[in-house]
Design a protein around this motif. Structure first.
Motif, mmCIF file in Angstrom:
data_model
loop_
_atom_site.group_PDB
_atom_site.id
_atom_site.type_symbol
_atom_site.label_atom_id
_atom_site.label_comp_id
_atom_site.label_asym_id
_atom_site.label_seq_id
_atom_site.Cartn_x
_atom_site.Cartn_y
_atom_site.Cartn_z
ATOM 1 N N ILE A 65 0.767 -1.203 0.124
ATOM 2 C CA ILE A 65 -0.176 -0.134 0.032
ATOM 3 C C ILE A 65 0.787 1.400 0.026
ATOM 4 C CG2 ILE A 65 -1.582 1.310 1.326
ATOM 5 C CD1 ILE A 65 -2.463 -1.676 2.217
ATOM 6 N N LYS A 66 0.667 2.061 -0.899
ATOM 7 C CA LYS A 66 1.275 3.432 -0.950
ATOM 8 C C LYS A 66 0.637 4.392 0.055
ATOM 9 C CE LYS A 66 2.078 3.428 -5.856
ATOM 10 N NZ LYS A 66 2.037 4.448 -7.157
ATOM 11 N N LEU A 67 1.518 4.810 1.119
ATOM 12 C CA LEU A 67 0.712 5.608 2.067
ATOM 13 C C LEU A 67 1.313 7.235 1.832
ATOM 14 C CD1 LEU A 67 1.813 4.217 5.204
ATOM 15 C CD2 LEU A 67 -0.464 4.178 4.375
ATOM 16 N N GLU A 68 0.620 8.231 1.780
ATOM 17 C CA GLU A 68 0.681 9.732 1.539
ATOM 18 C C GLU A 68 1.571 10.211 2.834
ATOM 19 O OE1 GLU A 68 -0.228 11.363 -1.264
ATOM 20 O OE2 GLU A 68 -1.067 9.668 -2.062
ATOM 21 N N LEU A 69 2.420 10.473 2.897
ATOM 22 C CA LEU A 69 3.206 11.217 4.183
ATOM 23 C C LEU A 69 3.470 12.507 4.098
ATOM 24 C CD1 LEU A 69 6.184 8.191 4.383
ATOM 25 C CD2 LEU A 69 3.895 8.342 5.436
ATOM 26 N N THR A 70 3.678 12.873 5.372
ATOM 27 C CA THR A 70 3.892 14.522 5.539
ATOM 28 C C THR A 70 5.630 14.672 5.185
ATOM 29 O OG1 THR A 70 4.702 14.345 7.853
ATOM 30 C CG2 THR A 70 2.382 14.647 7.447
ATOM 31 N N ASP A 71 5.841 15.947 4.872
ATOM 32 C CA ASP A 71 7.422 16.195 4.767
ATOM 33 C C ASP A 71 8.331 15.548 5.636
ATOM 34 O OD1 ASP A 71 6.497 17.444 2.428
ATOM 35 O OD2 ASP A 71 6.731 19.260 3.045
ATOM 36 N N GLU A 72 7.661 16.020 6.858
ATOM 37 C CA GLU A 72 8.550 15.457 8.148
ATOM 38 C C GLU A 72 8.883 13.767 8.098
ATOM 39 O OE1 GLU A 72 10.971 16.443 11.077
ATOM 40 O OE2 GLU A 72 9.781 17.839 9.853
ATOM 41 N N GLU A 73 7.439 13.216 7.940
ATOM 42 C CA GLU A 73 7.569 11.824 7.859
ATOM 43 C C GLU A 73 8.370 11.172 6.651
ATOM 44 O OE1 GLU A 73 2.956 10.951 9.945
ATOM 45 O OE2 GLU A 73 3.273 11.226 7.685
ATOM 46 N N TRP A 74 8.163 11.795 5.486
ATOM 47 C CA TRP A 74 9.222 11.296 4.345
ATOM 48 C C TRP A 74 10.504 11.464 4.613
ATOM 49 C CZ3 TRP A 74 7.672 8.086 0.951
ATOM 50 C CH2 TRP A 74 6.539 8.231 0.388
ATOM 51 N N LYS A 75 10.855 12.523 5.760
ATOM 52 C CA LYS A 75 12.340 12.743 5.773
ATOM 53 C C LYS A 75 12.640 11.703 6.618
ATOM 54 C CE LYS A 75 13.800 16.568 8.030
ATOM 55 N NZ LYS A 75 13.538 17.997 8.341
ATOM 56 N N ALA A 76 11.747 11.470 7.823
ATOM 57 C CA ALA A 76 12.294 10.136 8.799
ATOM 58 C C ALA A 76 12.213 8.881 7.965
ATOM 59 C CB ALA A 76 11.316 10.179 9.646
ATOM 60 N N TRP A 77 11.431 8.693 7.080
ATOM 61 C CA TRP A 77 11.392 7.523 6.074
ATOM 62 C C TRP A 77 12.684 7.303 5.425
ATOM 63 C CZ3 TRP A 77 9.390 2.965 4.824
ATOM 64 C CH2 TRP A 77 9.731 2.372 3.552
ATOM 65 N N ARG A 78 13.117 8.609 4.918
ATOM 66 C CA ARG A 78 14.331 8.250 3.953
ATOM 67 C C ARG A 78 15.543 8.127 4.934
ATOM 68 N NH1 ARG A 78 11.704 12.303 0.658
ATOM 69 N NH2 ARG A 78 12.177 14.061 1.984
ATOM 70 N N ARG A 79 15.513 8.691 5.866
ATOM 71 C CA ARG A 79 16.726 8.502 7.178
ATOM 72 C C ARG A 79 16.644 6.833 7.443
ATOM 73 N NH1 ARG A 79 15.877 12.598 10.390
ATOM 74 N NH2 ARG A 79 14.558 11.617 11.684
ATOM 75 N N SER A 80 15.498 6.346 7.647
ATOM 76 C CA SER A 80 15.513 4.894 7.869
ATOM 77 C C SER A 80 15.710 4.069 6.827
ATOM 78 C CB SER A 80 13.935 4.541 8.384
ATOM 79 O OG SER A 80 13.688 3.328 8.996
ATOM 80 N N VAL A 81 15.420 4.467 5.507
ATOM 81 C CA VAL A 81 15.861 3.584 4.356
ATOM 82 C C VAL A 81 17.309 3.519 4.172
ATOM 83 C CG1 VAL A 81 15.668 3.362 1.754
ATOM 84 C CG2 VAL A 81 13.627 3.933 3.134
ATOM 85 N N ASP A 82 17.989 4.561 4.407
ATOM 86 C CA ASP A 82 19.561 4.787 4.407
ATOM 87 C C ASP A 82 20.252 4.033 5.386
ATOM 88 O OD1 ASP A 82 19.363 6.781 2.172
ATOM 89 O OD2 ASP A 82 19.593 8.431 3.658
ATOM 90 N N SER A 83 19.743 3.959 6.447
ATOM 91 C CA SER A 83 20.286 3.058 7.523
ATOM 92 C C SER A 83 20.235 1.534 6.957
ATOM 93 C CB SER A 83 19.438 3.053 8.887
ATOM 94 O OG SER A 83 19.307 4.372 9.435
ATOM 95 N N VAL A 84 19.042 1.101 6.429
ATOM 96 C CA VAL A 84 19.109 -0.079 6.042
ATOM 97 C C VAL A 84 20.077 -0.493 4.531
ATOM 98 C CG1 VAL A 84 17.747 -1.815 4.675
ATOM 99 C CG2 VAL A 84 16.725 -0.298 6.598
ATOM 100 N N ARG A 85 19.981 0.636 4.062
ATOM 101 C CA ARG A 85 20.946 0.313 2.537
ATOM 102 C C ARG A 85 22.321 0.535 3.081
ATOM 103 N NH1 ARG A 85 18.924 4.213 -0.510
ATOM 104 N NH2 ARG A 85 17.608 2.946 -1.756
ATOM 105 N N ASN A 86 22.665 1.169 4.329
ATOM 106 C CA ASN A 86 24.038 1.037 4.661
ATOM 107 C C ASN A 86 24.405 -0.343 5.005
ATOM 108 O OD1 ASN A 86 24.679 3.775 4.065
ATOM 109 N ND2 ASN A 86 24.085 4.539 6.179
ATOM 110 N N LEU A 87 23.521 -1.048 5.708
ATOM 111 C CA LEU A 87 23.862 -2.449 6.182
ATOM 112 C C LEU A 87 23.931 -3.336 4.972
ATOM 113 C CD1 LEU A 87 21.528 -3.039 9.297
ATOM 114 C CD2 LEU A 87 23.825 -2.635 9.292
#
Length: 313
Positions: A285-307
């Motif tokens: 499911i695609k969620l519409e996120l706020t700018d703040e949430e997208w920012k937090a999401w991208r940070r989370s994705v970067d952590s996963v990618r680094n691993l």
């Protein structure tokens, strides 16, 4: 009745608790496998000796041999080194990569049609490992994290508001780490937005506690990590698949194509809302996120990618 077969890899606290929960629901016959065969056999026997009192007819057997797991419908990977106080989920990366890699090779050999639920930390990287090593379709390899993180979020909201946990539907996405993304916009109390019940300050406290929920338990236990709530979370996922519930749950799954682009996480396993049923991951499911949430999401994705980039896959 021909019962389904579930294999649980790792007869530690999560594995044994899950075996009992599954047996009580008569979900399937269960094979508990562990490198310490005696522990697997002993816990299985102990659970079966509770069956006359609790009144279930599912069979639980213990083994140290993967041949006994052949033809499993679902395999749950809980095996691995647990977190110790002061250890990050990332410290576990290489130790648990070896464990999940060898387990995945055995699953591929003995249960080529199985659904795989990964619980070993660091969760998203280990789900990716299981997917790549088994070569199974992405619909059949799923990481258990979002269900647990959402349950923690819901419980903390219940504790703060004094309202029944049954009324609270909470949602957490992102990597299963300290930068997971709890979503107040998609969290409700009996369908009513959570902000009607909590101030921004209270909500921030609850979100912070959710992010570090696993660590809080590690600190208290000193010699292990959470197992009751993780086992309950796996139970919910197993039932959604075997009973074709088509439940919307948050889980770590492989993102590619259009949905991977939408979430900016192509080629990774990260926690997103899925529809879970008899085909495994039936929809994302695609969620519409706020700018703040997208920012937090991208940070989370970067952590996963680094691993994941550190893995020799």
């Amino acid at each position: 009745m021909d019962r389904k077969k579930i294999t649980i890899v790792g007869a530690g606290n999560i594995g044994a608790t899950l075996a009992l929960l599954l047996a009580r629901r008569e979900t399937a016959d269960i094979t508990l496998i562990d490198i310490n065969e005696g522990v697997a056999k002993g816990k299985a026997l102990d659970i079966m000796e509770a069956s006359p009192i609790l009144g279930f007819n599912a069979h639980v057997v213990g083994t140290g041999n993967y041949e006994d797991t052949a033809g499993s419908d679902v395999v749950v990977i809980t095996a691995g080194f647990p977190r110790k106080p002061g250890m990050s989920r990332d410290d576990l990366l290489f130790k648990n990569y070896e464990v999940v890699k060898s387990v995945s090779e055995q699953i591929k050999k003995y249960s080529p049609e199985a659904f795989v639920i990964v619980v070993t930390n660091p969760l998203d990287a280990m789900t990716y490992t299981a997917l790549k090593v088994t070569g199974f379709p992405k619909e059949r390899v799923i990481g258990m994290a979002g269900v647990l993180d959402s349950a923690r979020f819901a419980y903390f909201i219940s504790e703060k508001t004094g309202i029944s946990v049954e009324n609270i539907k909470a949602f957490v996405i992102g990597g299963h780490g300290d930068d997971m993304v709890p979503l107040p916009e998609y969290t409700t109390v009996s369908g009513i937005p959570v902000r009607k019940f909590l101030s921004e300050e209270e909500l921030s406290e609850v979100i912070e506690r959710t992010r570090f929920g696993g660590g809080e338990i590690v600190q208290l236990l000193k010699t292990g990590s959470a197992f009751y709530a993780p086992a309950a979370s796996i139970l919910e996922m197993v039932l959604a698949i075997l009973w074709n519930k088509r439940k919307i749950l948050s889980a770590s799954v492989y993102l590619d194509g259009e949905i991977g682009k939408y979430y900016g996480a192509t080629g990774l396993c990260v926690g997103v809302p899925i529809v879970l049923g008899k085909e495994g991951v039936e929809d994302i499911i695609k969620l519409e996120l706020t700018d703040e949430e997208w920012k937090a999401w991208r940070r989370s994705v970067d952590s996963v990618r680094n691993l994941v980039e550190k893995l020799p896959l």
